[in-house]
Scaffold this active site. Structure first.
Site, PDB file in Angstrom:
ATOM      1  N   ASN A 209       7.142  -8.580 -53.851  1.00 22.02           N
ATOM      2  CA  ASN A 209       5.734  -8.266 -54.125  1.00 22.02           C
ATOM      3  C   ASN A 209       5.472  -6.788 -53.847  1.00 22.02           C
ATOM      4  O   ASN A 209       6.373  -6.052 -53.452  1.00 22.02           O
ATOM      5  CB  ASN A 209       4.824  -9.170 -53.289  1.00 22.02           C
ATOM      6  CG  ASN A 209       5.098  -8.999 -51.808  1.00 22.02           C
ATOM      7  OD1 ASN A 209       4.885  -7.930 -51.251  1.00 22.02           O
ATOM      8  ND2 ASN A 209       5.624 -10.051 -51.161  1.00 22.02           N
ATOM      9  N   LYS A 288      26.234 -12.567 -60.829  1.00 23.63           N
ATOM     10  CA  LYS A 288      25.077 -12.192 -61.647  1.00 23.63           C
ATOM     11  C   LYS A 288      24.858 -13.240 -62.736  1.00 23.63           C
ATOM     12  O   LYS A 288      25.813 -13.620 -63.433  1.00 23.63           O
ATOM     13  CB  LYS A 288      25.330 -10.811 -62.278  1.00 23.63           C
ATOM     14  CG  LYS A 288      24.142 -10.277 -63.011  1.00 23.63           C
ATOM     15  CD  LYS A 288      24.421  -8.926 -63.628  1.00 23.63           C
ATOM     16  CE  LYS A 288      23.270  -8.559 -64.543  1.00 23.63           C
ATOM     17  NZ  LYS A 288      23.646  -7.662 -65.598  1.00 23.63           N
ATOM     18  N   ILE A 309       5.877 -18.266 -41.247  1.00 23.27           N
ATOM     19  CA  ILE A 309       6.381 -17.612 -40.035  1.00 23.27           C
ATOM     20  C   ILE A 309       5.340 -17.603 -38.918  1.00 23.27           C
ATOM     21  O   ILE A 309       5.620 -18.013 -37.784  1.00 23.27           O
ATOM     22  CB  ILE A 309       6.835 -16.170 -40.373  1.00 23.27           C
ATOM     23  CG1 ILE A 309       7.986 -16.236 -41.392  1.00 23.27           C
ATOM     24  CG2 ILE A 309       7.247 -15.410 -39.125  1.00 23.27           C
ATOM     25  CD1 ILE A 309       8.369 -14.912 -42.014  1.00 23.27           C
ATOM     26  N   PHE A 325      -2.921 -11.923 -41.421  1.00 17.97           N
ATOM     27  CA  PHE A 325      -3.625 -11.146 -42.438  1.00 17.97           C
ATOM     28  C   PHE A 325      -3.815 -12.027 -43.656  1.00 17.97           C
ATOM     29  O   PHE A 325      -2.958 -12.859 -43.951  1.00 17.97           O
ATOM     30  CB  PHE A 325      -2.818  -9.896 -42.823  1.00 17.97           C
ATOM     31  CG  PHE A 325      -3.240  -8.673 -42.077  1.00 17.97           C
ATOM     32  CD1 PHE A 325      -2.993  -8.577 -40.717  1.00 17.97           C
ATOM     33  CD2 PHE A 325      -3.891  -7.639 -42.723  1.00 17.97           C
ATOM     34  CE1 PHE A 325      -3.395  -7.453 -40.014  1.00 17.97           C
ATOM     35  CE2 PHE A 325      -4.294  -6.511 -42.030  1.00 17.97           C
ATOM     36  CZ  PHE A 325      -4.049  -6.413 -40.672  1.00 17.97           C
ATOM     37  N   LYS A 339      -7.958 -20.349 -43.932  1.00 19.33           N
ATOM     38  CA  LYS A 339      -6.550 -20.011 -43.668  1.00 19.33           C
ATOM     39  C   LYS A 339      -6.305 -19.878 -42.161  1.00 19.33           C
ATOM     40  O   LYS A 339      -5.291 -20.322 -41.648  1.00 19.33           O
ATOM     41  CB  LYS A 339      -6.217 -18.698 -44.380  1.00 19.33           C
ATOM     42  CG  LYS A 339      -4.761 -18.441 -44.559  1.00 19.33           C
ATOM     43  CD  LYS A 339      -4.506 -17.246 -45.474  1.00 19.33           C
ATOM     44  CE  LYS A 339      -4.590 -17.573 -46.953  1.00 19.33           C
ATOM     45  NZ  LYS A 339      -4.265 -16.442 -47.817  1.00 19.33           N
ATOM     46  N   LYS A 343      -3.634 -22.411 -40.331  1.00 18.85           N
ATOM     47  CA  LYS A 343      -2.393 -21.909 -39.717  1.00 18.85           C
ATOM     48  C   LYS A 343      -2.453 -21.930 -38.189  1.00 18.85           C
ATOM     49  O   LYS A 343      -1.494 -21.516 -37.537  1.00 18.85           O
ATOM     50  CB  LYS A 343      -2.105 -20.482 -40.207  1.00 18.85           C
ATOM     51  CG  LYS A 343      -1.843 -20.410 -41.718  1.00 18.85           C
ATOM     52  CD  LYS A 343      -1.320 -19.041 -42.120  1.00 18.85           C
ATOM     53  CE  LYS A 343      -1.165 -18.934 -43.623  1.00 18.85           C
ATOM     54  NZ  LYS A 343       0.067 -18.267 -44.022  1.00 18.85           N
TER      55      LYS A 343
HETATM   56  N1  CTP Z   1       2.691 -15.640 -43.644  1.00 19.03           N
HETATM   57  C1  CTP Z   1       3.813 -15.983 -42.918  1.00 19.03           C
HETATM   58  N2  CTP Z   1       4.798 -16.738 -43.488  1.00 19.03           N
HETATM   59  C2  CTP Z   1       4.691 -17.143 -44.768  1.00 19.03           C
HETATM   60  C3  CTP Z   1       3.547 -16.791 -45.538  1.00 19.03           C
HETATM   61  C4  CTP Z   1       2.565 -16.034 -44.937  1.00 19.03           C
HETATM   62  O1  CTP Z   1       3.915 -15.598 -41.744  1.00 19.03           O
HETATM   63  N3  CTP Z   1       5.655 -17.854 -45.291  1.00 19.03           N
HETATM   64  C5  CTP Z   1       1.618 -14.885 -42.986  1.00 19.03           C
HETATM   65  C6  CTP Z   1       1.389 -13.487 -43.525  1.00 19.03           C
HETATM   66  O2  CTP Z   1       2.144 -12.532 -42.819  1.00 19.03           O
HETATM   67  C7  CTP Z   1      -0.097 -13.309 -43.278  1.00 19.03           C
HETATM   68  C8  CTP Z   1      -0.665 -14.706 -43.408  1.00 19.03           C
HETATM   69  O3  CTP Z   1       0.433 -15.582 -43.224  1.00 19.03           O
HETATM   70  O4  CTP Z   1      -0.365 -12.904 -41.953  1.00 19.03           O
HETATM   71  C9  CTP Z   1      -1.356 -15.024 -44.681  1.00 19.03           C
HETATM   72  O5  CTP Z   1      -0.536 -14.819 -45.779  1.00 19.03           O
HETATM   73  P1  CTP Z   1      -0.992 -15.300 -47.230  1.00 19.03           P
HETATM   74  O6  CTP Z   1       0.126 -14.978 -48.163  1.00 19.03           O
HETATM   75  O7  CTP Z   1      -2.340 -14.737 -47.526  1.00 19.03           O
HETATM   76  O8  CTP Z   1      -1.150 -16.850 -46.972  1.00 19.03           O
HETATM   77  P2  CTP Z   1      -0.560 -18.067 -47.678  1.00 19.03           P
HETATM   78  O9  CTP Z   1      -0.334 -19.103 -46.643  1.00 19.03           O
HETATM   79  O10 CTP Z   1       0.622 -17.674 -48.488  1.00 19.03           O
HETATM   80  O11 CTP Z   1      -1.754 -18.545 -48.614  1.00 19.03           O
HETATM   81  P3  CTP Z   1      -2.034 -18.256 -50.151  1.00 19.03           P
HETATM   82  O12 CTP Z   1      -0.870 -17.464 -50.702  1.00 19.03           O
HETATM   83  O13 CTP Z   1      -2.145 -19.626 -50.720  1.00 19.03           O
HETATM   84  O14 CTP Z   1      -3.330 -17.513 -50.179  1.00 19.03           O
END
Ligand code: CTP
Length: 423
Positions: A209, A288, A309, A325, A339, A343
């Site tokens: 990303n 590949k 995580i 975040f 969220k 979490k």
């Molecule tokens: N995060 C994480 N591990 C993951 C996905 C996200 O630790 N596998 C953490 C990111 O570092 C951030 C937070 O979770 O602090 C939110 O990430 P985000 O991508 O916005 O949340 P998602 O759970 O992926 O929700 P969505 O993509 O459905 O909005």
């Protein structure tokens, strides 16, 4: 915080912003500080010693070889007298000398000879600030433990617009006050995740990303500045590790998960800033993937979910304070509130990444910090300033007594623990 009785050595170098040094002396003296002004030859072209002497109540020093002044207080004595050195404005030339450890005049000699913290307020034409050599010197000075304040962005005396304006005297006064405050996260372990993750499809391709890592690195730096022992677990983003931060480089979400889990138990605070890939390819092809083979399989990729995580850290027995975040593109606040609960986080910082002013690669950000009993807006500002403000809020909310009684002011150690070799 009053500055009563503090010895401030104010260095003024030769730029048009030198006229603002007079206001700064006024502010510092009003706070009760004792101010010794040291001018370079260039500064004396912009502002007279008489003005600064009248405002500070002390004869201005401007010459390493002034026998009379040296007899009254030698430059080594003066270097020891200072509790803090502030150089405002700091020109590109002055920064270059300091970065080299060169001491051609009184001010550079004092900076080298003093154990006091050194704050620098760069001020110059925007092209001079952007020049690769100046950027290199600024990075060297920051890595050596000097604190750079600004420069601000905006209209310049020469008619240009851009970064290079000296921070306003009021902001410099705040920075001086902050330098005398006890570190807010003294002796706490803080872990920050940052950057993107890469999920391998085959030996040459990956899913990832746009995360630049800038905000996460700025938060790691702000936590270190607040006295914490900081571990930064970073996905690939090519940024230099901030000074005094241990940097662990990882590639995939699984690597990041493992690195964080291994260190979670000893942390007081974990801040997840990384843009972790939610899914990874179910299998990494050993060779590949050829175009013909991909076409035979409908060119589709099977994905499996990555572990969350920070949710895993929040679910640990005796979990540290966990802050996440949320980068959202719609219904930002509502999504983030949900969220945070989903979490099990103590707090979440939400920003609207659809706004091009604060997107992934921008140097600026605006966000809202949400915790169980409240919310606060972090206004649109540079990512470094937002990071410092966020760390102050987190310290107030979750570690209110931390830092009390800690030593007020120490010269930062110029130490960069880049285990990864990234520097
Ligand atoms: N995060 C994480 N591990 C993951 C996905 C996200 O630790 N596998 C953490 C990111 O570092 C951030 C937070 O979770 O602090 C939110 O990430 P985000 O991508 O916005 O949340 P998602 O759970 O992926 O929700 P969505 O993509 O459905 O909005």
């Amino acid at each position: 915080m009053s500055l009563a009785g503090k010895h401030i050595l104010l260095g003024v170098t030769g730029g048009i912003a030198a006229y603002k040094a007079a206001i700064l002396v006024r502010h510092l003296c009003n706070e009760g500080a004792e101010v010794q002004v040291v001018l370079t030859q260039g500064a004396a072209q912009f502002v007279t010693p008489v003005t600064l002497q009248a405002l500070s109540g002390r004869p201005v020093r401007d010459d390493l070889w002034d026998q009379e002044a040296e007899a009254a207080m030698g430059h080594i004595e003066l270097a020891r007298w200072a509790d803090l050195i502030l150089v405002a404005p700091a020109t590109a030339h002055f920064m270059a000398n300091l970065a080299q450890g060169a001491a051609p005049d009184l001010l550079t000699t004092l900076c080298l000879a003093s154990d006091a913290p050194v704050l620098l307020a760069p001020a110059m034409n925007q092209a001079m600030w952007r020049d690769a050599a100046t950027q290199r010197n600024a990075a060297t000075l920051a890595a050596d433990g000097k604190r750079l304040i600004g420069p601000d962005d905006g209209e310049q005396a020469c008619g240009d617009v851009g970064p290079g304006r000296m921070a306003e005297p009021e902001a410099l006064l705040d920075a001086v006050r902050a330098a005398f405050q006890s570190p807010r996260l003294a002796d706490l372990n803080v872990l920050v995740t940052a950057g993107p993750t890469r999920e391998a499809l085959d030996p040459v391709r990956f899913l990832s990303n746009h995360s630049s890592g800038k905000q996460g690195y700025a938060i790691a730096k702000a936590a270190a500045d607040a006295g914490a022992r900081v571990t930064l677990v970073s996905g690939p983003c090519g940024l230099p590790a901030p000074a005094n931060v241990e940097c662990i480089e990882v590639t995939s979400a699984l690597d990041m998960h493992e690195a964080v889990q291994a260190r979670a138990a000893e942390q007081a605070l974990v801040i997840g800033v990384a843009a972790v890939a939610d899914y990874r390819p179910a299998a990494k092809a050993p060779q590949k993937i050829k175009k013909e083979r991909a076409a035979q399989n409908d060119a589709s990729v099977a994905l499996v979910e990555n572990p969350d995580i920070i949710a895993s850290v929040a679910a640990l027995p005796n979990a540290p304070v966990v802050v996440g975040f949320a980068a959202e593109t719609e219904n930002a606040l509502d999504n983030a509130r949900r969220k945070r609960r989903r979490k099990g986080l103590d707090a979440i910082v939400v920003n609207d990444v659809s706004d091009p002013k604060i997107g992934f690669n921008s140097d600026h950000n605006a966000a809202t910090l949400i915790w169980a009993d409240g919310e606060v807006e972090l206004a649109y500002q540079g990512k470094e300033a937002l990071a410092a403000s966020l760390i102050q809020h987190l310290a107030n909310l979750f570690f209110p007594s931390s830092g009390e009684g800690a030593g007020a002011l120490a010269k930062p150690t110029p130490l960069s623990v880049a285990q990864s070799g990234r520097s």
